[in-house]
Design a protein around this motif. Sequence first.
Motif, PDB file in Angstrom:
ATOM      1  N   MET A  43       7.652   8.274   9.422  1.00  0.00           N
ATOM      2  CA  MET A  43       7.172   9.470  10.176  1.00  0.00           C
ATOM      3  C   MET A  43       6.701   8.857  11.837  1.00  0.00           C
ATOM      4  N   SER A  44       7.048   9.780  12.817  1.00  0.00           N
ATOM      5  CA  SER A  44       6.892   9.314  14.022  1.00  0.00           C
ATOM      6  C   SER A  44       6.324  10.504  14.901  1.00  0.00           C
ATOM      7  N   PHE A  45       5.346   9.971  15.984  1.00  0.00           N
ATOM      8  CA  PHE A  45       5.432  11.042  16.912  1.00  0.00           C
ATOM      9  C   PHE A  45       5.941  10.673  18.171  1.00  0.00           C
ATOM     10  N   LEU A  46       6.792  11.698  18.805  1.00  0.00           N
ATOM     11  CA  LEU A  46       7.731  11.299  19.836  1.00  0.00           C
ATOM     12  C   LEU A  46       7.073  11.951  21.194  1.00  0.00           C
ATOM     13  N   ILE A  47       6.974  11.399  21.965  1.00  0.00           N
ATOM     14  CA  ILE A  47       6.077  11.839  23.551  1.00  0.00           C
ATOM     15  C   ILE A  47       6.847  11.206  24.462  1.00  0.00           C
ATOM     16  N   PRO A  48       7.255  12.210  25.421  1.00  0.00           N
ATOM     17  CA  PRO A  48       7.731  11.781  26.537  1.00  0.00           C
ATOM     18  C   PRO A  48       6.846  10.789  27.746  1.00  0.00           C
ATOM     19  N   GLU A  49       7.754   9.892  28.242  1.00  0.00           N
ATOM     20  CA  GLU A  49       7.000   8.709  28.968  1.00  0.00           C
ATOM     21  C   GLU A  49       5.645   9.213  29.858  1.00  0.00           C
ATOM     22  N   SER A  50       6.143  10.411  30.576  1.00  0.00           N
ATOM     23  CA  SER A  50       5.284  10.671  31.543  1.00  0.00           C
ATOM     24  C   SER A  50       3.782  11.441  30.885  1.00  0.00           C
ATOM     25  N   GLU A  51       3.676  11.556  29.631  1.00  0.00           N
ATOM     26  CA  GLU A  51       2.404  12.054  28.972  1.00  0.00           C
ATOM     27  C   GLU A  51       1.815  10.774  28.336  1.00  0.00           C
ATOM     28  N   LEU A  52       2.589   9.591  28.068  1.00  0.00           N
ATOM     29  CA  LEU A  52       1.934   8.536  27.492  1.00  0.00           C
ATOM     30  C   LEU A  52       0.647   7.971  28.372  1.00  0.00           C
ATOM     31  N   ARG A  53      -0.162   7.587  27.957  1.00  0.00           N
ATOM     32  CA  ARG A  53      -1.667   6.866  28.680  1.00  0.00           C
ATOM     33  C   ARG A  53      -1.751   5.674  28.028  1.00  0.00           C
ATOM     34  N   ILE A  54      -1.991   4.591  29.068  1.00  0.00           N
ATOM     35  CA  ILE A  54      -1.995   3.372  28.594  1.00  0.00           C
ATOM     36  C   ILE A  54      -3.247   2.705  29.191  1.00  0.00           C
ATOM     37  N   TYR A  83       0.751  -1.249   0.140  1.00  0.00           N
ATOM     38  CA  TYR A  83       0.028  -0.048   0.085  1.00  0.00           C
ATOM     39  C   TYR A  83       0.884   1.281   0.124  1.00  0.00           C
ATOM     40  N   LEU A  84       1.651   1.377   0.808  1.00  0.00           N
ATOM     41  CA  LEU A  84       2.797   2.417   0.973  1.00  0.00           C
ATOM     42  C   LEU A  84       3.316   2.732  -0.278  1.00  0.00           C
ATOM     43  N   LYS A  85       3.893   1.432  -0.931  1.00  0.00           N
ATOM     44  CA  LYS A  85       4.781   1.675  -2.105  1.00  0.00           C
ATOM     45  C   LYS A  85       3.960   2.082  -3.146  1.00  0.00           C
ATOM     46  N   THR A  86       2.643   1.743  -3.373  1.00  0.00           N
ATOM     47  CA  THR A  86       1.590   2.436  -4.526  1.00  0.00           C
ATOM     48  C   THR A  86       1.448   3.913  -4.019  1.00  0.00           C
ATOM     49  N   VAL A  87       0.875   4.220  -2.822  1.00  0.00           N
ATOM     50  CA  VAL A  87       0.400   5.427  -2.727  1.00  0.00           C
ATOM     51  C   VAL A  87       1.508   6.723  -2.416  1.00  0.00           C
ATOM     52  N   GLY A  88       2.847   5.954  -1.814  1.00  0.00           N
ATOM     53  CA  GLY A  88       3.845   7.148  -1.937  1.00  0.00           C
ATOM     54  C   GLY A  88       3.752   8.054  -0.690  1.00  0.00           C
ATOM     55  N   PHE A  89       3.078   7.882   0.300  1.00  0.00           N
ATOM     56  CA  PHE A  89       2.984   8.608   1.346  1.00  0.00           C
ATOM     57  C   PHE A  89       2.400   7.895   2.849  1.00  0.00           C
ATOM     58  N   ASN A  90       2.691   8.556   3.743  1.00  0.00           N
ATOM     59  CA  ASN A  90       2.140   7.876   5.206  1.00  0.00           C
ATOM     60  C   ASN A  90       1.464   9.086   5.720  1.00  0.00           C
ATOM     61  N   ALA A  91       0.245   9.098   6.500  1.00  0.00           N
ATOM     62  CA  ALA A  91      -0.565   9.763   7.070  1.00  0.00           C
ATOM     63  C   ALA A  91      -0.609   9.757   8.611  1.00  0.00           C
ATOM     64  N   GLU A  92      -0.289   8.400   9.062  1.00  0.00           N
ATOM     65  CA  GLU A  92      -0.328   8.153  10.536  1.00  0.00           C
ATOM     66  C   GLU A  92       1.051   8.223  11.013  1.00  0.00           C
ATOM     67  N   PRO A  93       1.516   8.865  11.899  1.00  0.00           N
ATOM     68  CA  PRO A  93       2.847   8.547  12.563  1.00  0.00           C
ATOM     69  C   PRO A  93       2.800   7.338  13.398  1.00  0.00           C
ATOM     70  N   VAL A  94       3.895   6.646  13.462  1.00  0.00           N
ATOM     71  CA  VAL A  94       4.274   5.691  14.758  1.00  0.00           C
ATOM     72  C   VAL A  94       4.443   6.483  16.014  1.00  0.00           C
ATOM     73  N   LEU A  95       3.765   5.862  16.940  1.00  0.00           N
ATOM     74  CA  LEU A  95       4.073   6.780  18.520  1.00  0.00           C
ATOM     75  C   LEU A  95       5.240   5.867  18.920  1.00  0.00           C
ATOM     76  N   LEU A  96       6.227   6.873  19.220  1.00  0.00           N
ATOM     77  CA  LEU A  96       7.429   6.593  20.162  1.00  0.00           C
ATOM     78  C   LEU A  96       7.371   7.053  21.323  1.00  0.00           C
ATOM     79  N   THR A  97       8.139   6.723  22.273  1.00  0.00           N
ATOM     80  CA  THR A  97       8.125   7.179  23.573  1.00  0.00           C
ATOM     81  C   THR A  97       9.476   7.189  24.022  1.00  0.00           C
ATOM     82  N   TYR A  98       9.980   8.184  24.865  1.00  0.00           N
ATOM     83  CA  TYR A  98      11.442   8.182  25.329  1.00  0.00           C
ATOM     84  C   TYR A  98      11.116   9.056  26.845  1.00  0.00           C
ATOM     85  N   PRO A  99      12.434   8.716  27.693  1.00  0.00           N
ATOM     86  CA  PRO A  99      12.528   9.196  28.815  1.00  0.00           C
ATOM     87  C   PRO A  99      12.241  10.842  28.935  1.00  0.00           C
TER      88      PRO A  99
END
Length: 412
Positions: free
Chosen positions: A240-251, A135-151
């Motif tokens: 594409m990623s969305f980087l959020i500090p661990e203290s603001e992550l909600r599980i 899908y990505l290879k055909t459309v050539g874009f991504n509109a939803e970032p991967v959610l990454l967390t960091y200290p």
Amino acid sequence: MAKILPFRAVRPTRDKVSLVASRSYQSYTQAEREARLDYNPYSFLHIVNPGYKYDKEISGKERYQLVKNRYLEFKEDGVFVQDEKPSFYIYRIVDRDNQVFNGIIASASVDDYKNNVIKRHEDTIATRESVFKDYLKTVGFNAEPVLLTYPDNAIVSGIVQQIQSHRAEFEFTTTYRDTHYLWQISEERDIKTITKAFSDMNTLYIADGHHRSSSSALLCDDLKSENQNHSGDETYNSFMSFLIPESELRIHEFYRIIKDLHGLSKEEFLIKLDTMYRIENRGAIPYKPSKPHHFSMYLDGEFYSLYLRKTNYKFKTSLDRLDAQLLFETILKPILGIDDLRNNSRIDYLSGKKDIIKLINKIDGGEFKVGFGMIPASVEQMKAIADEGLKMPPKSTYVEPKLRSGVTIYEF
């Protein structure tokens, strides 16, 4: 040493961002999707559901090409414009419960993913990886970032706060009553400071988006092999990623609901449970557990509390201590005969953030026989499992924040 870089996002114009931004396609009911497609010509749903234009359900490679066509039309019509300079993007969400999330949208390195600098805690399904890669290879874009967390990091938070003291480039409130803000960071000094701060971090963790990141890695391999002039600087080397500090992550947790008792009567089932759990009938009033290794169970119109008999269960790894794994090892697999959580039609999942009434209705209505609840996993558990190279069962975590699709787009 994490490699986080700025990129030239494709974004809606300020006057149309509130109309373009959408939730994930699957999160809408059919009636909601149809209403947005009927009355909002700018919704990102028109791109991901291109068959609407022809009043036809379209799937597979034909759909991928039409998604690309709709996306290009949005660009041609000036709904989307690409930034001239590589930038970071600060994204802030204030939800209806007044929870606040602040993070940075950036590109993350595929090599970091492959080399375990970006660690994962969940298994992926090969067929889903391959489908999304195509899908990505055909459309050539991504509109939803991967959610990454960091200290939590004082340098990064300092820049975020300083930038947020200025007017946001985007500010819009959704019908869910969440307010979204976006600031662009294009000053070279700020970009270098942020890049350096992340390069000093040894590890980042995927909080949500395991299939998106693994598919991006497969895409990189494909495009690299097809590019005789590959340099390593191409956009397909990152995702594409969305980087959020661990203290603001909600599980949040997921409920498990099962369609039958695997041939057991109610009494036989409760007796088998008694081997591993202390059982108390809580009646018809909804009950939720409050401690690790305690579960709620809804069966035959009544709630039960299940307390693990710890003398009968040995904890050897961080995964063993995860309640989702514990439930699988002590009840779902040995008693209810569910040994493949990914491919068994007898089990389904409900987000624990949703009202428990939905679980009650599904069981009282006869669609399912029994449901289980637990407390949410913690960020520390997620990290420990990833550090040990182990993988959580599916639907172990419902993670927030959830960004809107179409606000920032990453082109390959």
